[in-house]
Every structure is written in C-alpha cells, then in structure tokens.
Design a protein around this motif. Structure first.
Motif, short mmCIF file in Angstrom:
data_model
loop_
_atom_site.label_atom_id
_atom_site.label_comp_id
_atom_site.label_asym_id
_atom_site.label_seq_id
_atom_site.Cartn_x
_atom_site.Cartn_y
_atom_site.Cartn_z
N GLY A 528 0.78 -1.23 0.00
CA GLY A 528 0.00 0.00 0.00
C GLY A 528 0.81 1.28 0.00
O GLY A 528 0.33 2.32 0.47
N ASN A 529 2.02 1.23 -0.53
CA ASN A 529 2.84 2.43 -0.61
C ASN A 529 2.59 3.17 -1.92
O ASN A 529 2.14 2.59 -2.91
CB ASN A 529 4.32 2.06 -0.50
CG ASN A 529 4.64 1.36 0.80
OD1 ASN A 529 4.68 1.97 1.85
ND2 ASN A 529 4.87 0.04 0.73
N PHE A 530 2.91 4.45 -1.93
CA PHE A 530 2.77 5.29 -3.12
C PHE A 530 4.14 5.89 -3.45
O PHE A 530 4.81 6.43 -2.57
CB PHE A 530 1.78 6.43 -2.87
CG PHE A 530 0.36 5.98 -2.67
CD1 PHE A 530 -0.55 6.00 -3.72
CD2 PHE A 530 -0.06 5.54 -1.42
CE1 PHE A 530 -1.87 5.59 -3.52
CE2 PHE A 530 -1.37 5.14 -1.22
CZ PHE A 530 -2.27 5.16 -2.28
N TRP A 531 4.51 5.83 -4.71
CA TRP A 531 5.78 6.41 -5.13
C TRP A 531 5.73 6.81 -6.58
O TRP A 531 4.79 6.46 -7.31
CB TRP A 531 6.95 5.46 -4.89
CG TRP A 531 6.63 4.00 -4.89
CD1 TRP A 531 5.97 3.28 -5.84
CD2 TRP A 531 6.97 3.08 -3.85
NE1 TRP A 531 5.89 1.96 -5.46
CE2 TRP A 531 6.50 1.81 -4.25
CE3 TRP A 531 7.64 3.19 -2.64
CZ2 TRP A 531 6.66 0.67 -3.47
CZ3 TRP A 531 7.81 2.06 -1.87
CH2 TRP A 531 7.33 0.83 -2.28
N THR A 552 2.33 3.18 -8.25
CA THR A 552 3.31 4.07 -8.84
C THR A 552 2.61 5.14 -9.66
O THR A 552 1.84 4.83 -10.57
CB THR A 552 4.30 3.30 -9.73
OG1 THR A 552 4.97 2.31 -8.94
CG2 THR A 552 5.33 4.23 -10.35
N ILE A 553 2.87 6.43 -9.30
CA ILE A 553 2.27 7.56 -10.02
C ILE A 553 3.42 8.51 -10.35
O ILE A 553 3.95 9.19 -9.47
CB ILE A 553 1.21 8.28 -9.17
CG1 ILE A 553 0.13 7.30 -8.71
CG2 ILE A 553 0.60 9.44 -9.94
CD1 ILE A 553 -0.88 7.92 -7.75
N ALA A 554 3.79 8.56 -11.61
CA ALA A 554 4.97 9.33 -12.00
C ALA A 554 4.73 10.83 -11.94
O ALA A 554 5.66 11.60 -11.64
CB ALA A 554 5.41 8.94 -13.41
N ASP A 555 3.53 11.27 -12.20
CA ASP A 555 3.23 12.70 -12.22
C ASP A 555 3.14 13.25 -10.79
O ASP A 555 2.39 12.74 -9.95
CB ASP A 555 1.91 12.95 -12.95
CG ASP A 555 1.59 14.43 -13.04
OD1 ASP A 555 2.10 15.09 -13.96
OD2 ASP A 555 0.83 14.92 -12.19
N LYS A 556 3.90 14.29 -10.50
CA LYS A 556 3.97 14.83 -9.14
C LYS A 556 2.61 15.31 -8.64
O LYS A 556 2.21 15.01 -7.51
CB LYS A 556 4.98 15.96 -9.07
CG LYS A 556 5.12 16.61 -7.69
CD LYS A 556 6.10 17.76 -7.70
CE LYS A 556 6.27 18.36 -6.31
NZ LYS A 556 5.00 18.86 -5.76
N ALA A 557 1.91 16.07 -9.47
CA ALA A 557 0.62 16.61 -9.03
C ALA A 557 -0.37 15.49 -8.75
O ALA A 557 -1.13 15.54 -7.77
CB ALA A 557 0.07 17.56 -10.09
N GLU A 558 -0.37 14.46 -9.58
CA GLU A 558 -1.28 13.34 -9.38
C GLU A 558 -0.90 12.55 -8.12
O GLU A 558 -1.78 12.11 -7.37
CB GLU A 558 -1.28 12.44 -10.61
CG GLU A 558 -1.88 13.08 -11.85
CD GLU A 558 -1.88 12.14 -13.04
OE1 GLU A 558 -1.59 10.93 -12.85
OE2 GLU A 558 -2.16 12.60 -14.15
N LEU A 559 0.40 12.38 -7.90
CA LEU A 559 0.84 11.67 -6.70
C LEU A 559 0.43 12.44 -5.45
O LEU A 559 -0.08 11.85 -4.48
CB LEU A 559 2.36 11.47 -6.73
CG LEU A 559 2.98 10.78 -5.52
CD1 LEU A 559 2.45 9.36 -5.37
CD2 LEU A 559 4.51 10.77 -5.63
N ASP A 560 0.64 13.75 -5.45
CA ASP A 560 0.25 14.56 -4.30
C ASP A 560 -1.25 14.50 -4.06
O ASP A 560 -1.71 14.39 -2.91
CB ASP A 560 0.68 16.01 -4.51
CG ASP A 560 2.18 16.21 -4.34
OD1 ASP A 560 2.83 15.32 -3.77
OD2 ASP A 560 2.69 17.25 -4.78
#
Length: 576
Positions: A528-531, A552-560
C-alpha cells in the motif's frame, strides 16, 4: 508537595534559591533538589548558564516514590517563557587585528573544533585537495608542489567518500622538503589504521587505503574566506585562534564563542527527571584532533583500532572491510542506564558531536525538541526499552561528520519514532539497526542524502524481531528529495527481517526502494505504498519479500493528490 528553586546567572549560590534570591548555578540547584521531598521544579532563568564542567546527575539525583524532578526554563509553556541557555562555551576576547584584517587571540590551552560568531557557525578554513602531482606513500603523501603551511602539525586531511557512505579525518604530523618534493608524514596510528580499514573491491578492481584527501583544513595559510577560522596549537599551552571576519563584524561588538566542554549534561542511573524548554549549546568533540583520528565507517560508527573484518558481497569481485568492534560518536547530552527521563520543548544547537544520546535503560522520551547546527546526529538511542522520539525538528546536522543520520536507533525494544521532520541532512534521515517492536510512523523526511551516498530517507538493517507481532512497522511516512546518486529513499538493507513497510509516500529519489539486497530480506512486506517510480527489484520480487497493492504515479501533481491524507498526517504536529 511541590518544592521550587530558581537559578539565574546573576544569582548567588549562598542565597536560598527563591525567585527573589536565586541560586547562581545548576550545580547548587542540583544539591538542593537532592535534599528536597516531593516533586521538585528548578526554574532556570534567562541568560547563558556557562558550565566549567559537565552537569552530572546520578541515581542519587533521581525522583523518588513517584515524584519527579524537573529542570525547566522559567515560565515554561507560557508566553513569558525565558530563554535559558546551558552552555559549555568560552567567550573569546582580547583580539588584535592584523594588517590583512584577520583577528588573532591568544587562548592558552583552549582546544576546540568549532567556533560561533554572534551565534552563527564559522567554518574551519581549508582548501580542496592536495596541490600538485601527489601520491600516497608508506607514511603519508608526496607532492611536487611546494607547501607553505605555517603550522603543518595542526593540519587535518578529510577523506569524503572513501566508501560512498564514509567521511574520515586524519591529522598531519609534519611536512618536509626533499629536493623539489614536499613530503607529508601523517599522524599515527590513525593513518596506518586507515590503510588497513579502507580496502575494498568492486567488479574486481581493488582499492587499497584512503587515497588522496578531498579537503585539507586548519592552517593559517588557508584563511582566505570571510567567516572562517583556524586554531593553531603548535605551541602547547599557547594556542592561537585566527578568525577572518565577515563584512561589518568588529571585535568590540561581536561575540565570539568557542565550545570548550565535550559533555554538557551526563545522566547515569538517574530516574524520573525532566528537562523542559532549555537550550543546550556550545560543546565540542576533540577525538578527531588526536593521534587516533576519526576513521568513520557507517552512520555514527568509527574505527578505533583492533581487528577489521572482510564482508564479501560477490565472491572474488566485490568486498569491503569493516571494523570488528566500532565505536560510536558520543553525545553532548548523554544518558546511560536511565529510567523515565524526559526532554520536552528543548533546543540542541551548536554542538560538536551528537546532540542527545541514550544507552541502556528504559522509558526515554524526546518530544517537541529542535535540533540544529550539530556536528553529528540529533538523537541516538541504543539498547533502550520503550523510547519515544516524537514531534522533533531535525535540521543542519552532520556538519562535521557527514555520515551521521538525523535520528538513529539500534538494539531497542518497543521504540517509537513518530511525527518528526528531518530535513536537509547529509546522509540518512532516520536509521534503525537491529531491534524489536520498532515503530517508525508518520515522519516527514525531506532533503536527505545531500552529501554522501548509499543510504536513504528511512533506512533499516538487520533483524527487527522474530514474528509479525514484534517486527518493525514503517508506516505513513513521507520521504521527498533524496538527493545524491545511488540512494534508496525507503531502504530495507543488509538482512532486514520482519518488517512491514506500509502506506508510505516516496518522491524525487534516485531509487524509491530496493527489494534485492545482500544478505537478502526475510519476512519483509511492502504494501500500500505510493511512489513516483517502481522500486528496484519489484519486477522480480525475491522469496523473502511480499510486494502487494503498491501504486506508482509518475506525475507529481497526481501523486500529491492521491496521497493528500497521508501527507497531511506526516511530520510535526506540535502546532495542532
């Protein structure tokens, strides 16, 4: 029953210790508190309380029968809280100004490795690397460049990155001329130890010894940058301090403080004592200036002679040598075998070693404190049961010893490291060695690994328990901007076992995490980690690792956006 005493730098130790007639020293207050009954509060008034020896508390200075003894800044917890500084420094006066603008002061037998000017750290003067065509010899170095060092016996070589995670220091014994060459003889036994310790191989290429220095410090001839200093110790008992001032500084109105003590506060076997709202400042650590040097290995550990061991990574291709019995950088505020000790709302600053260290004992709490401008780590806890390190701000640490982590624990039982913000540190942010029941939860680590390599924002190594019930939990942490190449922001390493890594957020690292290490991971769960990038080894998960439901979400805004809740709950909560 509550007994109260007051201490002021303007007080008198023959006074009764009341608000109107306070004691002058902490030592006098300690003696009074020892004789008192019931709870005791020692109110420490505004100003700098200069120590000429460490403030020591033993078992006899403990709270008894359920009572506590509290040393706190006067007005603690109110808008009228006073700034009470416990200092091991010595103010430098008697400056004379040379024609080149440098200030010079005779300081007798004062020995120090740090200097603070109007509260701001002055750097030791130095140069980058050894000039000329230089090579190592059996006893030091040889270069074809003439060296005009004025006090070569006080010069110190710095070796950054002998291993990617190390930074060593070794002194110069002498410099002589041999025809066109300058012959540098290094201090022993430090140099011989360095040659024995720093041997390794990678892809079959062998490194033998420390190589050339990356920086050279502490000679008057290096004094060219404003805000730097040199301590010339070439005449025993008649040391000379040199300082090149910044624009606008004048001797008559500039306060210069040299740390003189190595230990400010030492507790041994003490129980049920609290420190609240105090500033601990101005201490040094002289070990690197001795003939034994500072042969750093990893974290706060260094080699002090004796055996070294060979650790094979890949047979006949990659190996390193490590100290068989490393020692640990000491703390300027030191706890040994204590019980029920609390530090709350304190500041640790301008210290030449680790800020606060606890070894053995149980029930230690470090909460709501600030740690900054430290030569080594902020907090180290070893062999303690039920330690809580919570809601602390750690920044600008490892200024002299770059391998030092912000917070380090090892051999602990049921230790909690929670809601801390560790930022702008030269190597690891939070480190946990072997232990049991460790909880590293909801910390914010930003700007780690800014100097040395092979580490992470949160780093664990070795067994962390022997079952899911007593293993380590690393949860809800946010790790951003892990800087140097070759890092793993969330790093389970070197035989880590019984670890659950769950619900963390990692962004802007060379590598987010690693699953393939040696010795291999055992009973480690990543869930359940996000990176912003897949961990190394996630495409071929080893047998000892469970890897599930990570995103895994490469886009910074989407990850935030996807991790707003986790990020909001991580880091300091003292203002909530």
């Amino acid at each position: 029953m509550l007994t109260e005493f007051h201490v002021s730098p303007a007080g008198d130790d023959s006074a009764p210790g009341t608000l109107d007639a306070p004691f002058a020293t902490l030592e006098r207050a300690r003696r009074a508190a020892r004789k008192a009954t019931g709870d005791v509060v020692v109110h420490i008034g505004a100003g700098t309380h200069v120590l000429d020896r460490p403030f020591e508390l033993t078992e006899d200075d403990s709270g008894r029968d359920g009572r506590r003894i509290v040393y706190q800044a006067r007005g603690y917890g109110t808008e009228e809280q006073e700034q009470a500084v416990v200092s091991g420094g010595r103010e430098i006066t008697g400056w004379r100004v040379r024609d080149d603008g440098a200030w010079v002061a005779e300081v007798g037998d004062l020995d120090t490795r740090q200097l603070y000017v109007d509260g701001r750290r002055a750097e030791r003067a130095g140069i980058d690397g050894l000039p000329g065509d230089a090579r190592r010899s059996a006893t030091g170095y040889v270069t074809d460049h003439p060296l005009d060092w004025q006090a070569p016996g006080g010069v110190e070589f710095v070796y950054r990155g002998v291993y990617p995670w190390t930074e060593a220091r070794c002194g110069v014994a002498s410099v002589t001329r041999d025809g066109d060459r300058s012959v540098i003889t290094m201090v022993e036994p430090a140099f011989g130890w360095a040659v024995a310790l720093y041997t390794s191989a990678w892809e079959g290429q062998v490194m033998d010894g420390p190589g050339l220095p990356t920086r050279i410090e502490n000679d008057p001839s290096f004094l060219s940058e404003p805000g730097t200093f040199v301590l010339d110790r070439s005449r025993p008992g008649r040391h000379v301090l040199h300082y090149l001032p910044r624009p606008g500084e004048e001797p008559s109105r500039t306060r210069v403080v040299a740390p003189a003590l190595e230990t400010l506060v030492r507790l041994t076997g003490t129980r049920d004592v609290s420190f609240k709202g105090l500033v601990f400042a101005d201490a040094t650590w002289l070990r690197p200036s001795t003939e034994r040097g500072f042969l750093h290995y990893h974290g706060t550990g260094y080699h002090d002679g004796g055996a070294v061991e060979k650790v094979v990574i890949v047979e006949d291709e990659a190996w390193v040598t490590v100290p068989a019995a490393p020692r640990t950088i000491p703390a300027c505020v030191s706890l040994r075998d204590t019980t029920g000790i609390r530090f709350e709302g304190c500041r640790f600053t301008r210290l030449g070693a680790t800020g606060l260290g606890a070894t053995g004992g149980e029930d230690v709490t470090v909460r709501g404190c600030d740690f900054d401008t430290l030569a080594a780590s902020a907090v180290t806890v070893t062999g303690v049961r039920k330690a809580v390190i919570e809601d602390n701000l750690v920044e600008r640490i490892g200024l002299d010893h770059s391998g030092s982590p912000g917070i380090a624990i090892a051999e602990t039982v049921d230790c909690v490291v929670a809601h801390n913000h560790v930022r702008e540190v030269p190597h690891c942010g939070i480190v946990a060695g072997p232990g049991r029941g460790t909880r590293i939860v909801r910390n914010l680590v930003t700007g780690s690994m800014s100097v040395l390599a092979d580490g992470g924002g949160v780093y664990l190594s070795g067994p962390q328990g022997d079952s899911p019930g007593n293993g380590a939990v690393v949860s809800g942490n946010v790790i951003k901007d892990t800087r140097t190449p070759y890092n793993f922001a969330l790093y389970t390493d070197y035989g880590a076992a019984w670890v659950t890594v769950e619900g963390n957020v990692v962004a802007a690292a060379d590598n987010t995490a690693v699953l393939q290490v040696s010795p291999p991971l055992e009973n480690v769960v990543y869930r359940g980690n996000f990176w912003d990038a897949d961990p190394m080894g996630s495409d071929d998960v080893p047998a000892g690792v469970t890897y599930e439901d990570n995103t895994t979400i490469a886009d910074k805004a989407e990850l935030d956006a996807a991790t707003t809740g986790i990020q909001a709950r991580a880091g300091l909560r003292r203002s909530l």
